[in-house]
Design a protein around this motif. Structure first.
Motif, short mmCIF file in Angstrom:
data_model
loop_
_atom_site.label_atom_id
_atom_site.label_comp_id
_atom_site.label_asym_id
_atom_site.label_seq_id
_atom_site.Cartn_x
_atom_site.Cartn_y
_atom_site.Cartn_z
N GLU A 169 -37.79 -51.04 -77.67
CA GLU A 169 -38.69 -52.08 -77.15
C GLU A 169 -38.58 -53.31 -78.03
O GLU A 169 -38.40 -53.20 -79.24
CB GLU A 169 -40.14 -51.56 -77.12
N LYS A 228 -38.32 -53.21 -72.49
CA LYS A 228 -37.74 -51.95 -72.95
C LYS A 228 -36.31 -51.88 -72.42
O LYS A 228 -36.07 -52.09 -71.22
CB LYS A 228 -38.56 -50.78 -72.41
N LYS A 253 -42.46 -54.72 -69.79
CA LYS A 253 -43.58 -53.78 -69.86
C LYS A 253 -44.92 -54.52 -69.77
O LYS A 253 -45.88 -54.00 -69.21
CB LYS A 253 -43.54 -53.01 -71.19
N LYS A 294 -33.54 -47.42 -75.08
CA LYS A 294 -34.98 -47.12 -75.09
C LYS A 294 -35.74 -47.96 -76.12
O LYS A 294 -36.93 -47.74 -76.34
CB LYS A 294 -35.27 -45.62 -75.35
#
Lengths: 466, 466
Positions: free
Chosen positions: B154, B147, B135, B152
């Motif tokens: 991070e 991520k 990211k 999902k």
């Protein structure tokens, strides 16, 4: 709606935006300009940078178009050539042209911008709003979001057309880049050199301490100092120097002793007239210099980038302002042809204009090397002497690259670049090979230069390089 | 900490990242690769684009470095030259070199990437993580934020050094651009042409429908079709066409009838072997093609851009993958010299390498025009014939620009460009002036070409163009 009743919103009231507003007002459009800074006619907003600029024939053509040539002339200080200063303080002048009527001018950015704003405001169909910073542009809806510097309020303005003349850091160009709604080609290329503005103050009697009517250069190969005159007897001096390379650079010029040592060693004659050097050096910022190119300049018939917002260039050809003014002249000519259809106006304008602004961007970088280095090189000096003689002897038959770019406002920058580079190559190679020399008959030199230039252009064409 | 115990984080497990991981693992570093896509060895993730690529000597030098040259060879289909198809279906072959051992190869991107991942994973000091999308990169702290595609979640990863090989859309390059912590020169330039991948399927007996060992080109001046062979008997076909200019363009090829009309008119022989054209045309995407350059490639000794992330190029010289592989070879050589000081390694690597990646970027754009247009031009064809003859007759004394770029892995792209362009110019101009012709004695042609090339290079040098 009648074309003339259309509302045009201009972002940025700098040199390009205020000239554009004036011209569009003369054509009868309703024009609103939004400027993030305060009104420079009321508040001193110079920040130690770009106090004066070179003004020449392309810029003047725009002034003629809007009818203020004579008012601008009173702001100009003619500079007939480069005054080169060597490390021992010896000087020699190299004129910009062999024709006496061809010279460039030093002009105050603030005074010229004020004049353009005054002239624009004389039109009742022009409204200028200061302290309104553009935050973003919605180029589908043709609206712009602004923030008022004083009230902090945000508001949206709608228009038939938005033209962004908001400079190298253009907010609208950033909107184009970030939106990713279309393929947006974009480049920002910084020089490894930064610049810092300094000054030579007037004598006590307000006279100039060094020759008034020249652009002074202290070329030192990998860096240089230049100075342009102001009407008050002072000079604005600019140091172009690497951020981090070489013995002396901006990153290591951190003490007063070291700055003095650098100037004493490299620019002793300048130092002698700059008692205020250390104050200037440590209070003025060091700024980067870069080239910006992008495409497309427009989105449909809604929005258009113009001036530095579309094509920022480095300052070394003295053409930044002139190119932006020429934008307005070119745009005006396209409007004459296609008015009524903004999408065609914008796309034809870019098609006609972009090759020329790309060319002056490249020429300006070439001139950086010419000014800091080549002007002190014997073969380049000999070339300049030959070109001065050719221009003097055959005023209608020869123009150097510098003259083509600077004094031939009816030849585009791109054509000037191709022709000028070929001439330079022809003369330098013939000098190097001993095929021409300053003592030759000028008529025979002219003929050889023309023949060799034609051959170079033709060979490039065949090789597919053009 | 010992150099070899250092942790290197690589972003992107594409061709460049997986080769880099393999080489750094061989050198003993601890290597982690994070890849946003699933493992291509387990999931078919081809998306109708860039299925096969040109593989040549610079890429092969990298394969030798990591010791897998022979494994890669089994994936290669030699292409000895261009097979040019005219509008009537006539063909003629123009070889890439006059030396029999010089040819390029068609190779499957997926198969080669799989091999490189397999080889890297053989090293216990390599860990590869799929479905982890980067990211952003904090290049002060040398950490990257990822991520996980499935959970999902991070998470942040720390390393001694981060190298981003995350391709033309590099997230780390974007972090450099947006952070504005240093002057970041950057350009993205799109062609006005897009491309679409199509296919020629094998015969029922798995045989090739057109000549296997060539790169097929249907040059049509302002657009072209090309085809490269695959091991399964098919060809991957690519149409390069303007988005919005010309009679037929991607924006107006919207109906089946119009696509058929276009192919019938321009590429009848291709259409005859593409019964699946309409399916391919309307299910595969139209993608843009662009050039990315930037500088600096690194931030201090913390982070470095490599491969397409630093220098994406258009595909027309068949050098994109080869240039990225050569990056690893060059980086390895710089490591030999400066290991222990990452800042020096990174800055010396950029200093050595950037002039070459800039050169291949420009050469690749030149070759777009050569492929779609010049290859069908009589004087260019004559030049190629002369060069083939020179290479055949004097294998140790002459290499064309194409050979210098493609088959001379010990000459940098920049030097190949200067020498190659000068040769092209020399030959084209002498052909045009009637100073040489194919019927001349080859030894005299060689001498003339060498002399004229030297003169051109010298004249450019004097004119300060180089």
């Amino acid at each position: 709606m009648k074309e003339k009743q259309q509302n045009i919103l201009i972002i940025g009231a700098g040199l390009c935006g205020s000239l554009l507003a004036l011209r569009l007002a003369q054509r009868g459009y309703n024009v609103s300009i939004y400027e993030k800074r305060p009104d420079l006619r009321k508040v001193d907003i110079s920040a130690g940078r770009s106090i004066n600029l070179a003004f020449s024939d392309r810029g003047n053509k725009a002034m003629k178009l809007v009818g203020i040539e004579h008012k601008v002339k009173t702001l100009c200080i003619p500079m007939h050539g480069r005054m080169i200063h060597d490390v021992h303080g010896n000087t020699f002048q190299s004129n910009y042209s062999g024709r006496a009527n061809e010279y460039i001018n030093s002009i105050s950015r603030g005074a010229l911008n004020s004049l353009l704003l005054d002239e624009a405001e004389k039109h009742k169909n022009v409204n200028i709003y200061f302290n309104k910073k553009c935050k973003s542009v919605d180029f589908e809806k043709t609206t712009a979001l602004f923030k008022d510097h004083h009230t902090k309020d945000e508001f949206v303005e709608d228009a038939d057309v938005i033209i962004a003349t908001d400079g190298a850091g253009s907010v609208m160009r950033k909107s184009y880049y970030l939106a990713k709604k279309f393929l947006f080609s974009f480049s920002q290329n910084y020089l490894t050199h930064g610049y810092k503005e300094l000054s030579i103050l007037p004598k006590e009697n307000s006279d100039y301490k060094i020759h008034k009517n020249a652009l002074h250069i202290w070329p030192r190969k990998s860096f240089m100092l230049i100075a342009l005159p102001n009407l008050d007897g002072s000079f604005t001096v600019t140091l172009f120097l690497s951020y981090n390379e070489g013995e002396y650079n901006f990153n290591n010029l951190t003490s007063e002793a070291r700055v003095l040592e650098f100037f004493q060693k490299e620019f002793p004659d300048a130092l002698a007239v700059m008692p205020n050097l250390l104050d200037d050096f440590f209070s003025n910022p060091t700024s980067p210099s870069g080239t910006i190119k992008c495409s497309p300049w427009h989105y449909k018939g809604n929005t258009l980038l113009m001036g530095d917002a579309a094509h920022a260039i480095v300052p070394f050809y003295g053409q930044g302002m002139n190119a932006s003014f020429e934008d307005v002249v070119e745009f005006d000519a396209i409007l004459n042809k296609y008015k009524g259809n903004w999408e065609t106006v914008f796309s034809e304008y870019e098609k006609t204009r972009k090759k020329d602004t790309d060319a002056i961007a490249d020429l300006a970088i070439d001139n950086f090397h010419e000014m800091k280095d080549h002007v002190a090189n014997p073969i380049f000096q000999e070339k300049r002497k030959i070109e001065m003689a050719l221009e003097k002897e055959f005023p209608n038959d020869y123009s150097s690259k510098y003259s083509l770019v600077t004094f031939n406002e009816n030849i585009g920058y791109h054509e000037a670049m191709l022709q000028g580079r070929a001439q330079d190559k022809a003369i330098l190679n013939m000098l190097s090979d001993g095929e021409i020399s300053l003592s030759d008959d000028m008529k025979s030199i002219l003929k050889k230069v023309k023949t060799e230039t034609t051959t170079i252009l033709e060979n490039n064409r065949i090789a597919g390089l053009q």
